[in-house]
Motif scaffolding. Structure first.
Motif, short mmCIF file in Angstrom:
data_model
loop_
_atom_site.label_atom_id
_atom_site.label_comp_id
_atom_site.label_asym_id
_atom_site.label_seq_id
_atom_site.Cartn_x
_atom_site.Cartn_y
_atom_site.Cartn_z
N TYR A 33 0.86 -1.18 0.00
CA TYR A 33 0.00 0.00 0.00
C TYR A 33 0.90 1.24 0.00
O TYR A 33 1.91 1.27 0.68
CB TYR A 33 -0.86 0.04 1.27
N ARG A 94 0.95 -5.91 4.10
CA ARG A 94 -0.03 -6.62 4.93
C ARG A 94 0.31 -8.10 4.94
O ARG A 94 0.67 -8.66 3.91
CB ARG A 94 -1.44 -6.40 4.41
N GLY A 99 -5.95 -14.17 9.31
CA GLY A 99 -6.24 -14.12 10.73
C GLY A 99 -5.65 -12.90 11.40
O GLY A 99 -6.07 -12.53 12.49
N ARG A 100 -4.69 -12.25 10.76
CA ARG A 100 -4.10 -11.06 11.36
C ARG A 100 -5.07 -9.90 11.31
O ARG A 100 -4.85 -8.88 11.93
CB ARG A 100 -2.82 -10.70 10.59
N GLY A 101 -6.10 -10.01 10.53
CA GLY A 101 -7.15 -9.00 10.55
C GLY A 101 -6.82 -7.72 9.84
O GLY A 101 -7.46 -6.70 10.07
N GLY A 102 -5.85 -7.75 8.97
CA GLY A 102 -5.61 -6.58 8.17
C GLY A 102 -4.64 -5.58 8.74
O GLY A 102 -4.58 -4.45 8.28
N GLU A 103 -3.88 -5.97 9.75
CA GLU A 103 -2.86 -5.06 10.29
C GLU A 103 -1.85 -4.70 9.20
O GLU A 103 -1.42 -5.55 8.42
CB GLU A 103 -2.14 -5.78 11.43
N LEU A 104 -1.51 -3.42 9.13
CA LEU A 104 -0.51 -2.95 8.18
C LEU A 104 0.82 -2.71 8.88
O LEU A 104 0.86 -2.21 10.00
CB LEU A 104 -0.96 -1.65 7.51
N GLN B 33 -8.73 -0.32 14.04
CA GLN B 33 -7.34 -0.44 14.47
C GLN B 33 -6.82 0.90 14.97
O GLN B 33 -7.27 1.95 14.51
CB GLN B 33 -6.49 -0.93 13.29
N TYR B 35 -3.18 3.04 15.60
CA TYR B 35 -1.77 3.13 15.25
C TYR B 35 -1.14 4.30 15.97
O TYR B 35 -1.81 5.28 16.31
CB TYR B 35 -1.59 3.33 13.74
#
Lengths: 115, 111
Positions: A33, A94, A99-104, B33, B35
């Protein structure tokens, strides 16, 4: 260290010029991204690539283009630069694990200054 | 416009105090989320809360989510000077691809 590498860290150039920003995602991450962060616009999504293909496009100017290569690194090309393009440009990747749920995971950014 | 909006825009507290930041969003989400960004540095993921969760803890962080009010809060307890940073909430698009970030809260913790 997020594992995402961006180069160059700082770049100073003149209006009308063209620059290329480079990003290497974390090992194993297929998604890349690009975000632009400026003082007056906050963090703006530009474009997303997944395994070499464009997946989503945001507020990316026509003067800007990007691509993701077979080795998964990505480049953001900015041309005909204007003063207003001065900003921090972030690359993020990403995890392929849903299962990480989209954490960047973000790189440290490339600070572009257009004079 | 941003999906998430943080409140307040800036917060200044003394070390040891608690800091609370709020985030409101507009559309349905499957997760939210938070950050953190130190000045001029990359964003670092702090915590993710799913839409079926109401509260989540991670160390000194406590996040709540109220989907009926489309809002979330981030509480940092016993703050330290090293907590000085900008804090952003972020929500995924319905397709789950990109994240949309709020404007952020600038937290200053004075020693």
């Amino acid at each position: 260290d997020s594992g995402v590498t961006q180069t160059p860290k700082h770049l100073i150039t003149a209006t009308g010029q063209r620059v290329t920003l480079r990003c290497s995602p974390r090992s194993g991450d297929l998604s890349v991204y690009w975000y632009q962060q400026s003082l007056d616009q906050g963090l703006q999504f530009l474009i997303q690539y997944y395994n070499g293909e464009e997946r989503a496009k945001g507020n990316i100017l026509e003067r800007f283009s990007a691509q993701q290569f077979p080795d998964l690194h990505s480049e953001l090309n900015l041309s005909s630069l204007e003063l207003g393009d001065s900003a921090l440009y972030f690359c993020a990747s990403r995890s392929a694990d849903r299962g990480r749920g989209g954490e960047l995971f973000f790189g440290e950014g490339s600070r572009l200054t257009v004079l | 416009s941003q999906q998430g909006e943080e409140d307040p825009q800036a917060l200044s507290i003394q070390e040891g105090e608690n800091a609370t930041m709020n985030c409101s969003y507009k559309t349905s989400i499957n997760n939210l989320q938070w950050y953190r960004q130190n000045s001029g540095r990359g964003l670092v993921h702090l915590i993710l809360i799913r839409s079926n969760e109401r509260e989540k803890h991670s160390g000194r962080l406590r996040v709540t989510l109220d989907t009926s009010k489309k809002s979330s809060s981030l509480l940092i307890t016993a703050s330290r000077a090293a907590d000085t940073a900008s804090y952003f909430c972020a929500t995924p698009e319905t397709s789950g691809s990109r994240l949309t970030f709020g404007e952020g809260t600038q937290l200053t913790v004075n020693p």
